[in-house]
Design an enzyme around this catalytic site. Structure first.
Site, short mmCIF file in Angstrom:
data_model
loop_
_atom_site.label_atom_id
_atom_site.label_comp_id
_atom_site.label_asym_id
_atom_site.label_seq_id
_atom_site.Cartn_x
_atom_site.Cartn_y
_atom_site.Cartn_z
N ASP A 85 85.66 10.41 82.97
CA ASP A 85 84.80 9.70 83.92
C ASP A 85 85.29 10.16 85.31
O ASP A 85 86.24 11.06 85.53
CB ASP A 85 85.56 8.42 84.04
CG ASP A 85 84.95 7.16 84.74
OD1 ASP A 85 83.69 7.46 85.08
OD2 ASP A 85 85.46 5.93 85.09
N HIS A 130 78.11 16.19 87.22
CA HIS A 130 78.18 16.27 86.04
C HIS A 130 78.21 17.65 85.67
O HIS A 130 78.82 18.01 84.65
CB HIS A 130 76.79 15.64 85.45
CG HIS A 130 76.66 14.27 85.56
ND1 HIS A 130 77.77 13.29 85.36
CD2 HIS A 130 75.87 13.41 86.22
CE1 HIS A 130 77.63 12.00 85.61
NE2 HIS A 130 76.37 12.18 86.23
N LEU A 163 88.91 24.05 65.34
CA LEU A 163 88.76 22.70 66.10
C LEU A 163 87.41 22.20 65.80
O LEU A 163 86.43 22.85 65.66
CB LEU A 163 88.97 23.03 67.63
CG LEU A 163 88.93 21.65 68.55
CD1 LEU A 163 90.37 21.83 69.34
CD2 LEU A 163 87.70 21.56 69.26
C1 FPP Z 1 81.10 9.63 83.78
O1 FPP Z 1 81.08 10.09 85.42
C2 FPP Z 1 80.56 10.82 82.97
C3 FPP Z 1 79.41 10.43 82.39
C4 FPP Z 1 78.50 9.52 82.38
C5 FPP Z 1 78.74 11.98 81.68
C6 FPP Z 1 79.82 12.69 81.12
C7 FPP Z 1 79.23 14.03 81.09
C8 FPP Z 1 79.67 15.18 81.48
C9 FPP Z 1 81.25 15.36 81.65
C10 FPP Z 1 78.70 16.36 81.44
C11 FPP Z 1 78.82 17.19 80.50
C12 FPP Z 1 78.97 16.91 79.00
C13 FPP Z 1 78.53 17.89 78.00
C14 FPP Z 1 79.05 17.55 76.47
C15 FPP Z 1 78.06 19.27 78.43
P1 FPP Z 1 80.55 8.88 86.14
O2 FPP Z 1 79.33 9.54 86.60
O3 FPP Z 1 80.20 7.65 85.52
O4 FPP Z 1 81.41 9.03 87.48
P2 FPP Z 1 81.70 8.05 88.47
O5 FPP Z 1 82.37 6.69 87.75
O6 FPP Z 1 82.50 8.46 89.32
O7 FPP Z 1 80.25 7.57 89.04
#
Ligand code: FPP
Length: 233
Positions: free
Chosen positions: A13, A30, A124
């Protein structure tokens, strides 16, 4: 109990907040989060963690703007294309859990290709939770069992916790020992509700793009320090 968790699950997150702090697009956050995925995978390899499950896209995430959903799907596709050869080199086996039929065709096909390519790898296990929601997963498992009851092949009193586990997307995978959440939110967000029954929880204020060796090793140290009793004395 081993001092190293066999299975770490992570709620990644804070990509959005990280981008906002820097005054750049959420998609860039992201993208940076994708780099953290690779760093974390390497740290797991280094420390001998056998399973890593990442919450990459929740069922709720479909409700984000089309622009952001497209950026995340593009990133997933790109990550899999670019990183599958590296998974082969590092003996990593890829798995996916979730409502995978919801993914765009190109992503689903690339995902299946990467899963197939890595299926003989024995190091893994990397599990991507994609279009994943734990309540949806448990509902699907209940439907499977209910159908067996309805057809007369299963008696309700014979249903065991193991049978429920065996009907989840995670069938055959060990339960997480440690759940890490970044960016400080004290929530589980519909993630692996059944599977984390006995997991240790570790929440850090660090945003996912900034998550690195220091935080990872702090989480491992905290895990090793805690005595897990499974509710027993
Ligand atoms: C939460 O941050 C994250 C996500 C919704 C997506 C997770 C995705 C990645 C880490 C990108 C890549 C993954 C792979 C497997 C290539 P948020 O957008 O909710 O952050 P915020 O709460 O600060 O808005």
């Amino acid at each position: 109990m081993s001092a190293i968790p066999q299975h770490i699950a992570i709620i990644m997150d804070g990509n959005g907040r990280w981008a906002k702090q820097k005054g750049i697009l959420r998609a860039k956050g992201h993208e940076e989060g994708g780099q953290t995925v690779q760093r974390t995978l390497d740290l797991c390899l280094e420390h001998g963690v056998k399973w890593l499950t990442l919450y990459a896209f929740s069922t709720e995430n479909w409700g984000r703007s089309k622009l952001e959903v497209n950026a995340l799907m593009h990133l997933l596709d790109k990550y899999l294309k670019e990183r599958t050869p590296e998974m082969m080199e590092k003996n990593v086996r890829l798995h996916a859990i979730g409502e995978l039929h919801m993914l765009p065709d190109n992503c689903r096909e690339q995902l299946q290709a990467s899963i197939d390519a890595t299926k003989e790898n024995t190091g893994l296990n990397l599990v991507l939770a994609l279009s994943y929601g734990s309540r949806q997963e448990i509902t699907a498992a209940m439907r499977n069992l209910a159908e067996q009851v309805q057809s007369g092949t299963l008696a309700p009193q014979d249903i065991t916790p193991e049978m429920i586990s065996d009907n989840l997307y995670t069938a055959g995978m060990p339960d997480p020992d440690l759940l890490i959440r970044t960016s400080g939110e004290m929530r589980i967000s519909n993630y692996l509700l059944w599977q984390i029954s006995y997991a240790e929880l570790y929440v850090t204020d660090v945003l996912w793009p900034d998550f690195g060796r220091e935080e990872f090793e702090a989480a491992l140290a905290e895990y090793a320090r805690r005595e897990r009793r499974y509710g027993k004395r």
